[in-house]
Design an enzyme around this catalytic site. Sequence first.
Site, PDB file in Angstrom:
ATOM      1  N   ASP A 267      54.374  16.944  19.089  1.00 35.51           N
ATOM      2  CA  ASP A 267      55.280  16.697  20.202  1.00 35.51           C
ATOM      3  C   ASP A 267      56.748  16.817  19.795  1.00 35.51           C
ATOM      4  O   ASP A 267      57.624  16.852  20.658  1.00 35.51           O
ATOM      5  CB  ASP A 267      54.991  15.330  20.830  1.00 35.51           C
ATOM      6  CG  ASP A 267      53.651  15.319  21.563  1.00 35.51           C
ATOM      7  OD1 ASP A 267      52.949  16.347  21.526  1.00 35.51           O
ATOM      8  OD2 ASP A 267      53.296  14.286  22.157  1.00 35.51           O
TER       9      ASP A 267
ATOM     10  N   ASP B 144      84.784  44.527  52.336  1.00 31.40           N
ATOM     11  CA  ASP B 144      83.957  44.970  51.240  1.00 31.40           C
ATOM     12  C   ASP B 144      82.607  44.238  51.202  1.00 31.40           C
ATOM     13  O   ASP B 144      81.614  44.742  50.697  1.00 31.40           O
ATOM     14  CB  ASP B 144      84.781  44.680  49.986  1.00 31.40           C
ATOM     15  CG  ASP B 144      84.061  44.919  48.730  1.00 31.40           C
ATOM     16  OD1 ASP B 144      84.118  46.055  48.284  1.00 31.40           O
ATOM     17  OD2 ASP B 144      83.433  43.979  48.207  1.00 31.40           O
TER      18      ASP B 144
ATOM     19  N   GLY C  65      78.445  47.835  48.118  1.00 34.02           N
ATOM     20  CA  GLY C  65      78.406  48.455  49.437  1.00 34.02           C
ATOM     21  C   GLY C  65      78.307  49.963  49.447  1.00 34.02           C
ATOM     22  O   GLY C  65      77.310  50.533  49.905  1.00 34.02           O
ATOM     23  N   LEU C  66      79.309  50.636  48.933  1.00 39.58           N
ATOM     24  CA  LEU C  66      79.314  52.088  49.048  1.00 39.58           C
ATOM     25  C   LEU C  66      78.207  52.710  48.219  1.00 39.58           C
ATOM     26  O   LEU C  66      77.643  53.733  48.575  1.00 39.58           O
ATOM     27  CB  LEU C  66      80.669  52.640  48.640  1.00 39.58           C
ATOM     28  CG  LEU C  66      81.765  52.302  49.655  1.00 39.58           C
ATOM     29  CD1 LEU C  66      83.095  52.871  49.215  1.00 39.58           C
ATOM     30  CD2 LEU C  66      81.392  52.837  51.037  1.00 39.58           C
TER      31      LEU C  66
HETATM   32  S1  SF4 Z   1      48.000  19.331  21.006  1.00 43.51           S
HETATM   33 FE1  SF4 Z   1      49.299  18.888  22.769  1.00 43.51          FE
HETATM   34  S2  SF4 Z   1      49.552  16.662  22.674  1.00 43.51           S
HETATM   35 FE2  SF4 Z   1      48.808  17.301  20.683  1.00 43.51          FE
HETATM   36  S3  SF4 Z   1      50.606  17.594  19.437  1.00 43.51           S
HETATM   37 FE3  SF4 Z   1      50.105  19.574  20.314  1.00 43.51          FE
HETATM   38  S4  SF4 Z   1      51.326  19.637  22.174  1.00 43.51           S
HETATM   39 FE4  SF4 Z   1      51.272  17.517  21.564  1.00 43.51          FE
END
Ligand code: SF4
Lengths: 519, 425
Positions: A36, A279, A414-415
Amino acid sequence: MQLAVWTYEGPPHVGAMRVATGMKGVHFLLHAPQGDTYADLLFTMIERRRERPPVTYTTFAARDLGSDTAELFKTAAREAYERFRPELLLVGASCTAELIQDDPGGIASALGLPIPVVSLELSAYQRKENWGAAHTFYKIVRACCPATAQPRTERSRPRCNLLGPTALGFRHRDDVAEVTRLLDRLGVDVAVVAPLGASPRDLARLGDADFNVVMYPEIADSVARWLGKTFAQPMLAAPLGVNGTRTFCREVAALTGGDATAVIDESTCRLPWYSRSIDSTYLTRKQVFVFGDASHAIAAARIATEELGFEVIGLGTYSREFAREVREAAASYGVEALITDDHLAVEEHIAALHPELVLGTQMERHIAKRLGLPCAVISAPVHVQDYPARYSPQMGFEGANVLFDTWVHPLMMGLEEHLLAMFRDDFEFADDRGPSHLGASAPVAAPTPVAAAPVAAPAPAAAASDEPRWTEEAERELKKIPFFVRGKARRNTERFAREFGRTPITLETLYDAKAHFQA
Amino acid sequence: MPDHVAPARTIPDALPVLRERGQHEVFCGLTGIMWLHRKIQDAFFLVIGSRTCAHLLQSAAGVMIFAEPRFATAILEEGDLAGLADAHDEIDRVVTRLLARRPEIRTLFLVGSCPSEVIKLDLSRAAERLSKSHGPAVRFVSYSGSGLETTFTQGEDACLASLLRGVSPAPSTAPTSLLVVGTLADPVEDGFRRTFDALGIPVHFFPPRRAWDLPEVGPGTAYLLAQPYLAETGSALDRLGARRLPAPFPFGAEGTRGWLAAAAQAFGVSAARFEEVVGPAERRAQAALAKIREGLAGKRVFLFPDSQLEIPLARFLHRELGMELLEVGTPYLQREHLAAELAMLPSSVVLSEGQDVERQLDRCRAARPDLVVCGLGLANPLEVEGITTKWSIELVFTPVHGFEHAADLANLFSRPLLRRARLKV
Ligand code: SF4
Ligand code: SF4
């Protein structure tokens, strides 16, 4: 289970990180496995923040599960306090930790640390990033800001709080600067900006202000409501677009007994004139599809309609919490709101509508690229490109200038558009040409068919049987129509052919359909 | 043929190792999907995980192309946690939908995550069940990329080991052949294939570009690891009767020579032929490295744990580029596979296994290194402190193996220093 390749929002603890990282003096102890920690790179790489986010991950592993993950949490809490000496400790569980039910809040309070400990209930299997940020901001404010009415300090100028900006926000840094400047011109001082840049002590002073500006309701709505109830502070919506900013100025003046006329008249906003300049005629009724977080999507639809003369043909959001507001806005444009966090559904929707411009997130930018449509980004989720080196707010008068540039830039001028229509046989006007000033980013000739997209692939065109047949001549004529409107021309013609039983489609049908839809 | 023998080994156990527990600033094994889904072209990776897992894949992929990935996450929701039976039904539903939309999928990996493991969702059971309902056109394989068990590259190890599960050993009468194990960039693989062809060694690569093209593995197989993080895959191959050829890893000229030499020796290639094939490429690599060495020799380097490539890379940086090693961190030290590498490290090196990122940062700052090799979460903050960094994930996402890429590998380390010297802002 929800099948997802890309997501608009991260998990709720990432929202909590955005609040903690934006603040000063806060440390966040997250009960989580090692992987994480990827979330750190959002802040150090995408936002290029100069410091690591103030987050400690307990890093429990399989071998800890049987024995004592709670002990690990305790040790991590003590060590994090010793090392970082925060004024406030946030504790929470990531999705995995939520399942092992260690009660981080209980453990951390039991440690008897000499600072407030704020425990988060992040509901990882129901909630998402913005909700996590809002929850965290609310919990911290409630922990730091005494609910007893605070005597307002005597002072010469009225004051307000700016609520909602965080780390990893879409243009939050520049919006704060722009709104602060605007308020200053209106004779109003900013008391506290929060969460971005605020310390827990600053939050204690939230009551000592005359009103609140809710810059990002996705994050600050619950806090602003509580402050409103507790300290009788009115709340103002963010100044988005020229009209939004003018309204904001008048509302501020009304609240503070000032006069906004001078500020409005003297503003250096170029949008109104640029939009009236002949424009810009070609912008009239350009069909736009708008998607983003609720507040940016609603504002973008309004600005697109009122200030640029576009026509909103689709409006949606991934912020389910604000679905009602987006539905109301959509209804006012006579379209049905698309409320979803499934980007595949958004892709199908855009492909079906075939707008001339997409105002969306990084996700829609990719979708638009695949479909060969021009696109500008108006909302998070963010990407490294959303942190430009130059000053680039979305709010206030300067923000309106930025919006004008960013939205008009991807379009054919535009043009140029007229020339394409007049001389569509010119070999250099081949289909792979985008606006000539966009260089390498021009849409690709044969956008990767949607079917190539991941799980995306709307069921292949097996339903082709009831598609009207085209004569060769009509098909050739269709090819001469510039590619960016050809999809629409094809669909309109086919619809016309089906409705009036005009198959096969001939040159006549094509032009009859054109006349029919122009009427 | 003493000429091309891998370097003699001393006792690697002699090197002390600092073992640490604390915050690990590393990716989990799911990240391996980033390159595996590109390498194995007929496979799809379906992670059974949380919004966090989906967000990780998206953020790690942020540096990569957006187009049609062959991976997705089935995000567990409140309802899925209530009962495992329902969760299995949900998997079936998601897989059926997926296969309907991606009929070209031949192998579907069900990838476990921390949440799926904690709720004890048995993905091997799901794979068996799905094989019955959707097989034999699609094969289902399960492995875990969870952060509870795997760090970064270990996800590939788990994936490759899962592919070998259920493979029965080829008969011992099968002809002897070489198996190169570990994901290599396609140009690297093609280059090695040419070299082995020239040496007259019959070679297969694992993982194959199509998951169904599994090579035969048995007592006749000699295997050479191309990546240092394949502990489990190695054991699975050993169980099938294959024989590992001990060698250094093919990083730098020296490592590549030792690696190729191990194969040459096992397949009885003559020293003359070996020199003829390897010599020119090796000299080319050495010449290219000599130029880059000027900028790196004597510079002090500190490596944070990341991909398990750290030890072979440290050996290369030290021996071929003259860098001084301060600390070499690795998430996991597999002594057996790394024996030849450890033997080539200077005895002064500090090895660390596992991580307490705060303490390691303290050591790093105190050592004032000239270059730090670390992950994306740490790099910019260290740059702010005035420390030059090389972000390590690039080492996994760039062709760096073999003679032809030795200079590219060296350049990855010299570029940050060069850039810092050039900038006048
Ligand atoms: S498997 Fe999912 S929850 Fe586990 S560390 Fe990896 S990202 Fe995080
Ligand atoms: S490239 Fe020149 S002609 Fe084309 S749109 Fe831009 S300014 Fe106009």
